[in-house]
Structures are given as structure tokens and as C-alpha cells.
Design an enzyme around this catalytic site. Structure first.
Site, PDB file in Angstrom:
ATOM      1  N   ASN A  13      39.300  -5.108  16.743  1.00 41.95           N
ATOM      2  CA  ASN A  13      38.675  -6.435  16.815  1.00 41.95           C
ATOM      3  C   ASN A  13      38.749  -7.150  15.477  1.00 41.95           C
ATOM      4  OD1 ASN A  13      37.758  -6.178  19.502  1.00 41.95           O
ATOM      5  ND2 ASN A  13      35.881  -5.164  18.834  1.00 41.95           N
ATOM      6  N   LYS A  42      35.531  -0.587  16.985  1.00 42.03           N
ATOM      7  CA  LYS A  42      35.110   0.784  16.724  1.00 42.03           C
ATOM      8  C   LYS A  42      36.289   1.721  16.499  1.00 42.03           C
ATOM      9  CE  LYS A  42      31.390   2.452  18.310  1.00 42.03           C
ATOM     10  NZ  LYS A  42      30.629   2.178  17.089  1.00 42.03           N
ATOM     11  N   GLU A 142      35.083   1.357  23.627  1.00 41.10           N
ATOM     12  CA  GLU A 142      35.368  -0.084  23.714  1.00 41.10           C
ATOM     13  C   GLU A 142      36.717  -0.342  24.380  1.00 41.10           C
ATOM     14  OE1 GLU A 142      32.824  -2.175  20.135  1.00 41.10           O
ATOM     15  OE2 GLU A 142      34.887  -1.609  19.711  1.00 41.10           O
ATOM     16  N   THR A 250      26.379  -2.276  10.338  1.00 40.96           N
ATOM     17  CA  THR A 250      27.650  -2.375  11.046  1.00 40.96           C
ATOM     18  C   THR A 250      28.631  -1.312  10.546  1.00 40.96           C
ATOM     19  OG1 THR A 250      27.327  -4.760  11.212  1.00 40.96           O
ATOM     20  CG2 THR A 250      29.519  -3.925  11.722  1.00 40.96           C
ATOM     21  N   ALA A 251      29.240  -0.589  11.466  1.00 39.78           N
ATOM     22  CA  ALA A 251      30.288   0.408  11.192  1.00 39.78           C
ATOM     23  C   ALA A 251      29.776   1.708  10.595  1.00 39.78           C
ATOM     24  CB  ALA A 251      31.401  -0.157  10.302  1.00 39.78           C
ATOM     25  N   ALA A 252      28.459   1.849  10.437  1.00 40.69           N
ATOM     26  CA  ALA A 252      27.937   3.099   9.877  1.00 40.69           C
ATOM     27  C   ALA A 252      28.295   4.285  10.765  1.00 40.69           C
ATOM     28  CB  ALA A 252      26.428   3.012   9.693  1.00 40.69           C
ATOM     29  N   GLY A 253      28.116   4.121  12.080  1.00 40.03           N
ATOM     30  CA  GLY A 253      28.468   5.193  13.004  1.00 40.03           C
ATOM     31  C   GLY A 253      29.957   5.473  13.031  1.00 40.03           C
ATOM     32  N   ASP A 254      30.757   4.423  12.888  1.00 39.90           N
ATOM     33  CA  ASP A 254      32.213   4.599  12.880  1.00 39.90           C
ATOM     34  C   ASP A 254      32.666   5.325  11.622  1.00 39.90           C
ATOM     35  OD1 ASP A 254      32.329   3.180  15.274  1.00 39.90           O
ATOM     36  OD2 ASP A 254      32.504   1.267  14.232  1.00 39.90           O
TER      37      ASP A 254
END
Length: 309
Positions: A13, A42, A142, A250-254
Site C-alpha cells: 500500500n 502489512k 490483507e 503504525t507498523a509496530a506489529g509488522d
């Protein structure tokens, strides 16, 4: 650093982010925010995180035939990611995410999936040689579920460990769970998968046991400031979160997922890999943006050596 091959299959994205003092309530306009735009998704975030930690990464994804897609591929190439299997969709635009972040680092996100929604099993077939050669496969949700299930089953039949970050939150079939080596839900996703509300060690253990009984041997539940709960076969542990002042989650899990799979590819135990991944994600939340916030390996080594806060 190891030479194991990591195949990331997932979304790509362009993120359009507004940071403001607070998130608007329905029908409200909040004035005075700061705007930035960067690459996200993601799948792409996890591919970039793995590459920045030294992983040998191939990314399977789909973009539109537009400026966003072309810019994204240029960025991945610059990260050293193999982009030979990022396919182009002439009928759909590249994926776009609209993100709002408040002064506490909390966010709300709306995604127009675009070409991500047309990454289908036939595309996985086109990348089958890469999948067959992979040592680890990392996926998220996603992209269409049928594509995730198809790729997971192919990898499972080859004996290749599959790590799934089950986000955004969705129910998963037992058939898919049985193809996984490791699943990494957050508290909300763990509740959806198990029916148990996760709020502490004991509830996380209950949830992990239920999820594991559906077929996946290893479960890591990320719990934000509470840390990460690990069920590694029949052993349980909790990794405490590094305390930081978060400005954007944002993006911490990724970042966590991409760093985790690199650790596993280098021979670390799940516990060891989670400890490193937790530190990497703690850096991410102190920065704005998705891929722009993901740390490089040398930054993480500074923290691990006690040379950086």
C-alpha cells in the site's frame, strides 16, 4: 547473518498519514494536523523489516499499473528485496491506506485494497519455484484468504515453516491453522481465534492453548505494553515490552513479525527471536510512519549492546 530464504506474501500500500492532537469522532473534522505519505501495507512492511534485519527476502505481491505501484517497487529494490514476483494489475489501482494518528500514538486506518484484492492462487503458482526454495514463509491477511490458504498448504506440504500474522483480525479455518508453524495474533485477534478475552498472562495462556489445539504448535500473542506471551510447543513464557514514549504504533506489529522471522532463520529459538523482535518494534513506535519507522539491524544492535536508549 544467515543465508536462509524468506518469502513474504502479502499486501503493498501507499500510506497517507495525518497526525493530529486527537482522532475525530464520526461526523467531526479535526483541523491542524501534519501530513506525510510513505510506503506501507502489512506485507510490504514485514518484507522491509526482514530485509533491514539482514534477511534474504523475496516479496510476492500485486500493485496497480500506476505511479504508487512503480514507486513502491523502486523502494523495495533499494532495500535489497527481490521484487521479481510483484505482479501488475491493469484493472485495479495500487492499494492505499488512510491513517490518522493522535498525540498518544493511537491510530485508526481505512484501507482501499485495490490490486491487493486480486493477488490470487494463480499468482502463487507463478512464484511456486520461489516458494519451493524458501526456508520460511511469512504472511498476513490483507490479501484474499483463499490465497493465504493456498500458499500455506503448498508450503506445509514441502515442510516449510509458515508464520502467519493474522491481521487485520479475521476468523481462520482449522485447515489453515494446521498448515502453520507459528501464529502471531495481538490481543484482539487472539480473542477472535480463541473466544478468550486476553488481558494478562493467564488469559493469554488459555487463549494460546485453545489456538494451539486447533493445529498450530507455536503461538505468540503480542500485548502492547504488557509484552509478548509465547507458547512454544508445551513451554510458556512472557517477554516484557521495552518501555518507550510511543508517538505512532503504525507498523509496530509488522516490524515485530519481520524481525521475528529473521531471528528464526538465523537459528534462534522462538523466545530469543521474540526478544529481538520486541526491541525492534519498540523503536518503531517512537517514529512516525510505516516503513519509514522500521529500524535497521545496526540500530537494533546499539540497543542490544546498551549503547542507545
Amino acid at each position: 547473518m544467515g543465508n536462509k530464504k524468506i518469502l513474504v506474501i502479502g499486501s503493498c500500500n501507499t500510506d497517507m498519514v495525518i497526525k493530529s492532537d486527537r482522532l475525530p469522532i464520526p461526523g467531526e473534522t479535526v483541523i491542524g494536523g501534519t501530513f506525510l505519505m510513505n510506503a506501507g501495507g502489512k506485507g510490504a512492511n514485514q518484507a522491509v523489516a526482514a530485509a533491514r534485519q539482514g534477511g534474504k527476502v523475496t516479496f510476492v505481491s500485486k500493485t496497480g499499473n500506476d505511479v504508487f505501484g512503480k514507486q513502491s517497487i523502486e523502494l523495495y529494490n533499494a532495500e535489497g528485496i527481490n521484487t521479481d514476483f510483484i505482479f501488475s494489475d491493469s484493472k485495479n489501482s495500487s492499494g492505499v491506506a488512510l491513517i490518522m494518528v493522535d498525540s498518544h500514538g493511537e491510530n485508526c486506518i481505512a484501507v482501499a485494497s485495490g490490486a491487493n484484492g486480486s493477488l490470487v492462487p494463480d499468482d502463487i503458482e507463478k512464484a511456486k519455484n520461489e516458494l519451493d526454495a524458501a526456508d520460511y514463509v511469512l504472511m498476513q491477511l490483507e490479501i484474499p484468504m483463499e490465497t493465504v490458504e493456498y500458499a500455506a498448504e503448498l508450503a506445509w506440504k514441502k515442510g516449510t515453516p509458515v508464520i502467519l500474522n493474522p491481521a487485520p483480525a479475521r476468523t481462520l479455518s482449522n485447515k489453515l491453522l494446521k498448515c502453520l508453524f507459528l501464529v502471531t495474533p495481538n490481543e484482539t485477534e487472539a480473542e477472535i481465534l480463541s473466544g478468550i478475552k486476553v488481558f494478562d498472562f493467564n488469559s493469554a495462556k488459555q487463549a494460546a492453548d485453545i489456538i494451539s489445539n486447533k493445529g498450530v504448535p507455536n503461538v505468540v500473542i503480542t500485548m502492547g505494553a504488557m509484552g509478548a506471551f509465547i507458547k512454544e510447543n508445551d513451554e510458556y513464557s512472557l517477554v516484557e515490552a521495552t518501555k518507550v514514549d510511543a508517538i505512532d504504533t503504525t507498523a509496530a506489529g509488522d516490524c515485530f513479525s519481520g524481525t521475528l522471522v529473521v531471528g528464526l532463520s538465523e537459528g534462534k529459538t522462538i523466545l530469543e527471536a521474540v526478544k529481538t523482535a520486541s526491541k525492534a518494534s519498540s523503536i518503531t513506535v517512537t517514529r512516525m510512519g510505516a516503513q519509514s519507522s522500521i529500524p535497521y539491524r545496526n540500530e537494533l544492535q546499539l540497543i542490544e549492546n546498551g549503547l542507545s536508549k
